[in-house]
Design a protein around this motif. Structure first.
Motif, short mmCIF file in Angstrom:
data_model
loop_
_atom_site.label_atom_id
_atom_site.label_comp_id
_atom_site.label_asym_id
_atom_site.label_seq_id
_atom_site.Cartn_x
_atom_site.Cartn_y
_atom_site.Cartn_z
N GLY A 1 -24.19 -22.63 -19.12
CA GLY A 1 -22.02 -22.74 -19.17
C GLY A 1 -21.96 -21.46 -18.41
O GLY A 1 -20.71 -22.33 -17.53
N TRP A 2 -22.70 -20.84 -17.23
CA TRP A 2 -21.98 -20.55 -16.06
C TRP A 2 -21.88 -21.22 -14.94
O TRP A 2 -21.18 -21.10 -14.47
N GLN A 3 -22.84 -22.25 -14.92
CA GLN A 3 -22.71 -23.88 -14.14
C GLN A 3 -21.50 -24.33 -14.54
O GLN A 3 -20.40 -24.26 -13.37
N VAL A 4 -21.20 -24.39 -15.92
CA VAL A 4 -19.60 -24.78 -15.84
C VAL A 4 -18.53 -24.14 -15.52
O VAL A 4 -17.69 -24.22 -15.11
N ALA A 5 -18.83 -22.51 -15.36
CA ALA A 5 -17.83 -21.51 -14.87
C ALA A 5 -17.59 -21.67 -13.77
O ALA A 5 -15.91 -21.63 -12.98
N LYS A 6 -18.69 -22.08 -13.08
CA LYS A 6 -18.86 -21.69 -11.42
C LYS A 6 -17.59 -22.93 -10.84
O LYS A 6 -17.13 -22.73 -10.13
N GLU A 7 -17.71 -24.11 -11.99
CA GLU A 7 -17.61 -25.66 -10.90
C GLU A 7 -15.72 -25.71 -11.43
O GLU A 7 -15.40 -26.59 -11.06
N ASN A 8 -15.52 -24.95 -12.82
CA ASN A 8 -14.10 -24.82 -13.33
C ASN A 8 -13.58 -23.81 -12.74
O ASN A 8 -12.38 -23.40 -13.08
N GLY A 9 -13.94 -22.73 -11.88
CA GLY A 9 -13.22 -22.12 -11.65
C GLY A 9 -12.86 -20.50 -12.39
O GLY A 9 -12.18 -20.27 -12.49
N PHE A 10 -13.87 -20.51 -13.20
CA PHE A 10 -13.45 -19.35 -14.62
C PHE A 10 -14.53 -18.23 -14.30
O PHE A 10 -15.74 -18.37 -14.01
N ASN A 11 -13.91 -16.68 -15.00
CA ASN A 11 -15.19 -15.89 -15.09
C ASN A 11 -16.27 -15.68 -16.29
O ASN A 11 -15.99 -15.92 -17.21
N ALA A 12 -17.25 -16.30 -16.37
CA ALA A 12 -18.17 -16.70 -17.03
C ALA A 12 -18.66 -14.86 -17.82
O ALA A 12 -18.33 -15.10 -19.00
N ASP A 13 -18.81 -14.55 -16.99
CA ASP A 13 -19.20 -12.79 -17.56
C ASP A 13 -18.52 -12.15 -18.31
O ASP A 13 -17.68 -12.49 -19.65
N LYS A 14 -16.57 -12.86 -18.06
CA LYS A 14 -15.61 -11.80 -18.94
C LYS A 14 -14.81 -13.62 -19.69
O LYS A 14 -14.91 -12.49 -21.09
N LEU A 15 -15.19 -14.89 -20.30
CA LEU A 15 -15.25 -15.61 -20.97
C LEU A 15 -16.03 -15.27 -22.14
O LEU A 15 -16.09 -15.94 -23.42
N LEU A 16 -17.60 -15.94 -21.06
CA LEU A 16 -19.03 -16.01 -22.41
C LEU A 16 -19.34 -14.77 -22.53
O LEU A 16 -19.68 -15.40 -23.64
N ARG A 17 -19.47 -13.90 -22.03
CA ARG A 17 -20.09 -13.24 -22.38
C ARG A 17 -20.41 -12.22 -24.05
O ARG A 17 -20.46 -12.66 -24.94
N PRO A 18 -18.97 -13.05 -24.28
CA PRO A 18 -17.79 -12.20 -25.10
C PRO A 18 -18.30 -13.29 -26.60
O PRO A 18 -18.53 -13.11 -28.08
N LEU A 19 -18.38 -13.96 -26.39
CA LEU A 19 -18.81 -15.43 -27.56
C LEU A 19 -20.35 -15.41 -27.83
O LEU A 19 -20.58 -15.74 -28.97
N ILE A 20 -21.39 -14.93 -26.90
CA ILE A 20 -22.64 -15.00 -26.87
C ILE A 20 -23.00 -13.69 -28.19
O ILE A 20 -23.44 -13.86 -28.43
N GLU A 21 -21.92 -12.48 -27.36
CA GLU A 21 -22.14 -11.55 -28.45
C GLU A 21 -22.01 -11.54 -29.77
O GLU A 21 -23.04 -11.54 -30.94
N GLU A 22 -21.07 -11.92 -29.89
CA GLU A 22 -20.11 -12.55 -31.19
C GLU A 22 -21.42 -13.12 -31.94
O GLU A 22 -21.35 -13.24 -33.18
N THR A 23 -21.96 -14.59 -31.20
CA THR A 23 -22.55 -15.59 -32.06
C THR A 23 -23.67 -15.40 -32.52
O THR A 23 -24.19 -14.87 -33.90
N SER A 24 -24.93 -14.01 -31.60
CA SER A 24 -26.35 -13.78 -31.69
C SER A 24 -25.91 -13.08 -33.24
O SER A 24 -26.78 -12.82 -33.44
N LEU A 25 -24.77 -11.44 -32.40
CA LEU A 25 -24.38 -10.94 -33.89
C LEU A 25 -24.58 -11.66 -35.45
O LEU A 25 -24.56 -10.85 -36.74
N ARG A 26 -24.04 -13.13 -35.62
CA ARG A 26 -23.55 -13.66 -37.05
C ARG A 26 -24.58 -13.30 -37.18
O ARG A 26 -24.77 -13.42 -39.05
N LEU A 27 -26.14 -13.41 -36.86
CA LEU A 27 -27.58 -13.97 -37.48
C LEU A 27 -27.42 -12.77 -38.14
O LEU A 27 -28.54 -12.59 -38.97
N LYS A 28 -27.35 -11.73 -38.66
CA LYS A 28 -27.27 -10.96 -39.17
C LYS A 28 -26.36 -10.95 -40.91
O LYS A 28 -27.33 -10.49 -41.51
#
Length: 261
Positions: free
Chosen positions: A180-207
């Motif tokens: 995902g970070w590689q796709v972000a780099k190649e397509n010019g968007f901020n992975a930390d800002k856009l992908l990290r919240p998605l990762i956190e929400e996906t993980s928390l749903r396992l509760k």
């Protein structure tokens, strides 16, 4: 067990050894780290942990933990002196065989991902125990209880299965983060800002639900138009293109849809 009265020797100053040394020290144990290269343990200076050469490790301690790569555990175990105390390794995929020469031996497998340069966020992780006899098992369970509320006995075959599952949910998942970070780099968007919240929400749903009940995305919907757009975006990166297609086909098959040609 009173941690403050216990002497623990950690053999190895890598990711696992560093964190176990710090955890036992935090709980009041007297901890010594022994390694073949003292310089590799420089990060443990001023932590209250003693650092010695492996040739100088004390031969009398309550617990010795071999926190080493699987491939070198038999070699290192074979050249250790006769040790007075419980001797265990921390591998999830090796049995008791390398330690048979020690009267009281076992496995003390911390089921967690470690990086020595990063503080642990989740410190109360499972510790899986196997031992040469019931008395040693009880000892290892007590040592585990110093730093974890989730210690359990797990024979080699069970531990190997747990280790395999861990590779899926941690190592392979981290590979996907990297993609995902590689796709972000190649397509010019901020992975930390856009992908990290998605990762956190996906993980928390396992509760709340089993993973199979939480799957989302274009493959589960059989959204071919979106899938083909994504493949078009990845066409300049053959490795990620192949990975995306293989994983998409796995999902399409799982949810009863026709796979991509």
């Amino acid at each position: 067990m009173n941690a403050g009265s216990k002497n623990i020797v950690i053999i190895g100053s890598g990711n696992v050894g560093t964190h176990l040394a710090m955890l036992f020290r935090e709980h009041g144990a007297d901890v010594t780290v022994a390694g073949r290269n003292i310089a590799s343990a420089a990060h443990l200076e001023n932590t209250g942990v003693s650092v010695v050469s492996i040739n100088e490790l004390p031969v009398v301690a309550d617990l010795y933990l071999l926190c080493l790569k699987d491939s070198v555990i038999p070699e290192v175990a074979s050249v250790l002196p006769d040790l007075k105390g419980v001797v265990a390794h921390t591998s999830g995929s090796i049995g008791l065989e390398p330690l048979l020469r020690f009267p009281n031996h076992g496995v003390f497998y911390p089921f967690q991902s470690f990086r020595k340069e990063i503080p642990l966020t989740v410190k109360d992780f499972p510790i899986l125990i196997e031992a040469s006899d019931s008395a040693t098992e009880a000892n290892l369970m007590q040592f585990a209880g110093m730093i974890s509320s989730s210690a359990m006995v797990a024979p080699a075959n069970v531990r190997a299965g747990i280790h395999t599952a861990g590779v899926f949910v941690s190592n392979f998942t981290n590979l996907m983060y990297g993609a995902g970070w590689q796709v972000a780099k190649e397509n010019g968007f901020n992975a930390d800002k856009l992908l990290r919240p998605l990762i956190e929400e996906t993980s928390l749903r396992l509760k709340y639900r089993h993973p199979s009940e939480l799957q989302t995305g274009p493959a589960i919907r059989d959204d071919r138009e979106t899938i083909l757009k994504h493949l078009d975006i990845l066409e300049g990166n053959p490795e990620l293109y192949k990975l995306y297609k293989e994983l998409t086909n796995a999902l399409l098959k799982k949810y009863g849809h026709e796979e991509l040609p």
